[in-house]
Write a protein that holds these residues in place. Sequence first.
Motif, PDB file in Angstrom:
ATOM      1  N   ASP A  45       0.596  -1.193  -0.216  1.00 14.18           N
ATOM      2  CA  ASP A  45      -0.201  -0.666   0.284  1.00 14.18           C
ATOM      3  C   ASP A  45       0.801   1.384  -0.508  1.00 14.18           C
ATOM      4  N   LEU A  46       1.572   1.249   0.484  1.00 11.41           N
ATOM      5  CA  LEU A  46       2.952   2.363   0.890  1.00 11.41           C
ATOM      6  C   LEU A  46       3.660   2.937  -0.122  1.00 11.41           C
ATOM      7  N   TYR A  47       4.468   1.670  -0.968  1.00  7.73           N
ATOM      8  CA  TYR A  47       4.635   1.675  -2.601  1.00  7.73           C
ATOM      9  C   TYR A  47       3.886   2.668  -3.041  1.00  7.73           C
ATOM     10  N   ASN A  48       2.606   2.191  -3.426  1.00  6.17           N
ATOM     11  CA  ASN A  48       1.176   3.104  -4.217  1.00  6.17           C
ATOM     12  C   ASN A  48       1.232   4.195  -4.039  1.00  6.17           C
ATOM     13  N   TYR A  49       0.900   4.421  -2.754  1.00  6.22           N
ATOM     14  CA  TYR A  49       1.246   5.511  -1.940  1.00  6.22           C
ATOM     15  C   TYR A  49       2.096   6.183  -2.395  1.00  6.22           C
ATOM     16  N   LEU A  50       2.944   6.158  -1.931  1.00 10.74           N
ATOM     17  CA  LEU A  50       4.494   7.316  -2.311  1.00 10.74           C
ATOM     18  C   LEU A  50       4.360   7.630  -4.193  1.00 10.74           C
ATOM     19  N   LEU A  51       4.252   6.564  -4.566  1.00 10.76           N
ATOM     20  CA  LEU A  51       4.370   6.560  -5.967  1.00 10.76           C
ATOM     21  C   LEU A  51       2.919   7.855  -6.281  1.00 10.76           C
ATOM     22  N   SER A  52       1.845   7.347  -6.031  1.00  9.30           N
ATOM     23  CA  SER A  52       1.048   8.575  -5.884  1.00  9.30           C
ATOM     24  C   SER A  52       0.964  10.303  -5.355  1.00  9.30           C
ATOM     25  N   LEU A  53       2.062  10.254  -4.349  1.00  9.94           N
ATOM     26  CA  LEU A  53       2.168  11.195  -5.184  1.00  9.94           C
ATOM     27  C   LEU A  53       2.972  12.313  -5.819  1.00  9.94           C
ATOM     28  N   ILE A  54       3.707  11.619  -6.262  1.00 11.70           N
ATOM     29  CA  ILE A  54       4.369  11.939  -7.561  1.00 11.70           C
ATOM     30  C   ILE A  54       3.122  12.784  -8.415  1.00 11.70           C
ATOM     31  N   VAL A  55       2.099  11.813  -8.434  1.00  2.92           N
ATOM     32  CA  VAL A  55       0.815  12.620  -9.016  1.00  2.92           C
ATOM     33  C   VAL A  55       0.113  14.022  -8.922  1.00  2.92           C
ATOM     34  N   GLU A  56      -0.106  13.691  -7.535  1.00  4.55           N
ATOM     35  CA  GLU A  56      -0.617  14.707  -6.485  1.00  4.55           C
ATOM     36  C   GLU A  56      -0.031  16.030  -6.013  1.00  4.55           C
ATOM     37  N   LEU A  57       1.737  16.007  -7.041  1.00  2.76           N
ATOM     38  CA  LEU A  57       2.792  17.313  -6.810  1.00  2.76           C
ATOM     39  C   LEU A  57       2.583  17.662  -8.217  1.00  2.76           C
ATOM     40  N   THR A  58       2.504  16.838  -9.004  1.00  3.59           N
ATOM     41  CA  THR A  58       1.948  17.460 -10.453  1.00  3.59           C
ATOM     42  C   THR A  58       0.722  18.050 -10.629  1.00  3.59           C
ATOM     43  N   HIS A  59      -0.284  17.387 -10.052  1.00  2.00           N
ATOM     44  CA  HIS A  59      -1.929  18.325 -10.162  1.00  2.00           C
ATOM     45  C   HIS A  59      -1.563  19.489  -9.291  1.00  2.00           C
ATOM     46  N   GLU A  60      -0.679  19.809  -8.244  1.00  2.00           N
ATOM     47  CA  GLU A  60      -0.591  20.694  -7.561  1.00  2.00           C
ATOM     48  C   GLU A  60       0.775  21.921  -8.531  1.00  2.00           C
ATOM     49  N   SER A  61       1.337  21.434  -9.314  1.00  2.00           N
ATOM     50  CA  SER A  61       2.043  22.294 -10.604  1.00  2.00           C
ATOM     51  C   SER A  61       1.447  23.139 -11.068  1.00  2.00           C
ATOM     52  N   ARG A  62       0.062  21.902 -11.627  1.00  2.00           N
ATOM     53  CA  ARG A  62      -1.125  22.848 -12.378  1.00  2.00           C
ATOM     54  C   ARG A  62      -1.857  23.842 -12.280  1.00  2.00           C
ATOM     55  N   ARG A  63      -2.381  23.822 -10.390  1.00  2.00           N
ATOM     56  CA  ARG A  63      -2.753  24.623 -10.103  1.00  2.00           C
ATOM     57  C   ARG A  63      -2.102  26.543  -9.872  1.00  2.00           C
ATOM     58  N   HIS A  64      -0.775  25.814  -9.337  1.00  2.00           N
ATOM     59  CA  HIS A  64       0.350  27.421  -9.657  1.00  2.00           C
ATOM     60  C   HIS A  64       0.362  28.511 -10.858  1.00  2.00           C
ATOM     61  N   LEU A  65       0.325  26.486 -11.676  1.00  2.00           N
ATOM     62  CA  LEU A  65       0.638  27.561 -13.172  1.00  2.00           C
ATOM     63  C   LEU A  65      -0.913  27.730 -13.750  1.00  2.00           C
ATOM     64  N   GLU A  66      -1.894  27.367 -13.220  1.00  2.00           N
ATOM     65  CA  GLU A  66      -3.291  28.394 -14.217  1.00  2.00           C
ATOM     66  C   GLU A  66      -2.899  29.605 -13.096  1.00  2.00           C
ATOM     67  N   VAL A  67      -2.713  29.730 -12.227  1.00  2.00           N
ATOM     68  CA  VAL A  67      -2.493  31.143 -11.267  1.00  2.00           C
ATOM     69  C   VAL A  67      -1.849  32.073 -11.930  1.00  2.00           C
ATOM     70  N   ALA A  68      -0.058  31.820 -12.418  1.00  2.00           N
ATOM     71  CA  ALA A  68       0.848  31.658 -13.192  1.00  2.00           C
ATOM     72  C   ALA A  68       0.025  32.763 -14.565  1.00  2.00           C
ATOM     73  N   GLN A  69      -0.079  31.618 -15.741  1.00  5.63           N
ATOM     74  CA  GLN A  69      -1.480  32.301 -16.665  1.00  5.63           C
ATOM     75  C   GLN A  69      -2.097  33.245 -16.867  1.00  5.63           C
ATOM     76  N   ALA A  70      -3.087  32.863 -15.621  1.00  3.64           N
ATOM     77  CA  ALA A  70      -3.905  34.129 -15.401  1.00  3.64           C
ATOM     78  C   ALA A  70      -2.908  35.698 -15.234  1.00  3.64           C
TER      79      ALA A  70
END
Length: 315
Positions: free
Chosen positions: A42-67
């Motif tokens: 479970d932890l192995y998959n959870y840590l891999l999903s952390l990379i995905v969540e950080l990517t989502h966070e970067s897109r949230r920041h990107l949207e603000v910066a683009q606007a």
Amino acid sequence: MINREIIRIKIVQLTYAYYQNGNKNIDSAEKELFFSLSKAYDLYNYLLSLIVELTHESRRHLEVAQAKAKREGTEAPSQKFAYNKFAMQLEENKMLNEFMETQKKSWNSEPEFIKKLFVQITESQIYQEYLTSEDDSYDADRELWRKIYRTLIQNNETLDSILEEQSLYWNDDKEIVDTFVIKTIKRFEEKNKSKQELLPEYDSEEDRDYARKLFRATIMNADEYQRFMGEASRNWDFNRLAYMDVVIMQIAIAEIMTFPSIPISVTINEFVEIAKLYSTPRSSGYINGMLDAIARHLIQTGRLMKSIDEPKKKY
């Protein structure tokens, strides 16, 4: 993914708990062992999903910066990190998505940690070099995340605290699981797209059988194995030993006696390393010498049909 190193550690933990627990039911203890092993996956998959969540966070920041850039008429921000090719492939990975759909835990419950870690990433030299590099290849994108994981996620005290709060089973798992996450990142290939295979929970049914046999042999033959300890050391005094030392040696003897294909020196070295983590400062040297003496005694008395190699001294 669950290898014998993890299995040995879990069996040490569960055997110790078995003797400390008044309700000594081996079937229940075995179920707890396999549940504990499943939590490592479970932890192995959870840590891999952390990379995905950080990517989502970067897109949230990107949207603000683009606007902001559009509003102020300034240069548009880079999309390179938010649409990192490796991270996008992991985001779409079928095995990871199917697994995470069955889990109650997600990184949505840790927004402050995600924000803080994202800022740490963007302030790092690794990130800055990545943004300014002209290399726009998949390999460069994958290597970026390998570096980020090793430098900012692998040894992250805040993350360790969060994981400890989320599951008691993860206290001792992360250090080993980190190595499998990094191995997985390195194994990704662009051509596999969303069908890239993650590491399976067990490499083979043989490892699952190994866990079951080793645990049951340890418990069911406890009296015999402790007698071997006594025969190898006439001055044996259980009261003078850390109880964990007795447990570790009992499991090591079970492995020596139950699995003919595992060299004695391998078993000794593996359990000496575990003693360094779970017992007293002097335990590893004592256990190394005792297990070597026990193995030689069993061979000399004809109860063990193995040859013995000189164990490497690691204590």
